[in-house]
Design an enzyme around this catalytic site. Structure first.
Site: not given
Ligand code: AMP
Length: 182
Positions: A13, A88, A128, A130, A141
C-alpha cells in the site's frame, strides 16, 4: 479525490500510495510514516507511540485520530488525500467520518489491496528490513489486521474498489489507476 487504501501489512500500500500521490497530485498521508517521523525526532507523541509500534500493536485510537484530524486539515490536503494505514479499526473509521463531516466533505472511495496468503506478506516484509519487521512482530501485526482491520471491508462494502496486489509494482499501479478510473 479522497481515498482510503486498505490492505494487510506488506500488501505494498505504501509503495502504491507514494506513486499514486505523485500521479494524482494529492498528498500521501501514512499514519505509520507520521509515527516513525515522531519516533525519530523523539517527540512526546513519538515516545508514546513507540510503546505500541515496536510490538506491532495499534497506537490508541485517541492519539491516532487526533493526529489524522490535524493532518487532513493542513492546506495541502484541501483538495484530497490518500490515507494509508488509517483507519485500522471501526472506531477509527467512525472518527474519520466525523472528521470529514466537520470539513464538509466525505470519502470518494476505498481501494482494497488484496494479497494471497500470510506467507507472501511475511516474505515481502522481511525483505524490507524495518525495525518492527521481525517475523514474530510481523505475524502479530497480521493477527491484529485480521481481528481489528479486516472488519472494515464490511464497513466500507459500498465504497470498495478491489486491486490485486500481487505482481510488479508497475502492474499493481496500473490496476490501482484503473480502479480509480484514471
Ligand atoms: P504501518 O507503517 O502502517 O505498517 O504502521 C506501523 C505501525 O504504526 C503499526 O504497526 C502501528 O503500531 C502503528 N500505526 C500505524 N497506523 C495506525 C493506526 N491507524 N492506528 C493505530 N496504530 C497505527
Amino acid at each position: 479525490m479522497r481515498f482510503v487504501l486498505l490492505g494487510p501489512p506488506g500488501a505494498g500500500k505504501g509503495t502504491q500510495a507514494a506513486i499514486l500521490s505523485e500521479k494524482l497530485g494529492v498528498p500521501h498521508i501514512s499514519t505509520g510514516d507520521l509515527f516513525r517521523a515522531n519516533i525519530d525526532q523523539a517527540t512526546p507523541l513519538g515516545l508514546e507511540a513507540k510503546k505500541y509500534t515496536a510490538a506491532g500493536n495499534l497506537v490508541p485510537s485517541e492519539i491516532t485520530n487526533n493526529m489524522v484530524k490535524a493532518r487532513v486539515a493542513e492546506p495541502d490536503a484541501v483538495n484530497g488525500f490518500l490515507l494509508d494505514g488509517f483507519p485500522r479499526t471501526i472506531n477509527q473509521a467512525q472518527a474519520l467520518d466525523a472528521i470529514l463531516a466537520e470539513l464538509n466533505t466525505k470519502l470518494d472511495g476505498v481501494l482494497s489491496f488484496v494479497v494471497g496468503n500470510d506467507d507472501i506478506v511475511v516474505e515481502r516484509m522481511l525483505a524490507r528490513g524495518r525495525s518492527d519487521d521481525t517475523e514474530e512482530v510481523i505475524r502479530h501485526r497480521l493477527r491484529v489486521y485480521r481481528d481489528e482491520t479486516a472488519p472494515l471491508l464490511d464497513y466500507y462494502k459500498n465504497e470498495i474498489l478491489t486491486v490485486d496486489a500481487l505482481g510488479e509494482v508497475s502492474e499493481v499501479n496500473a490496476r490501482a489507476l484503473a480502479a480509480l478510473g484514471q
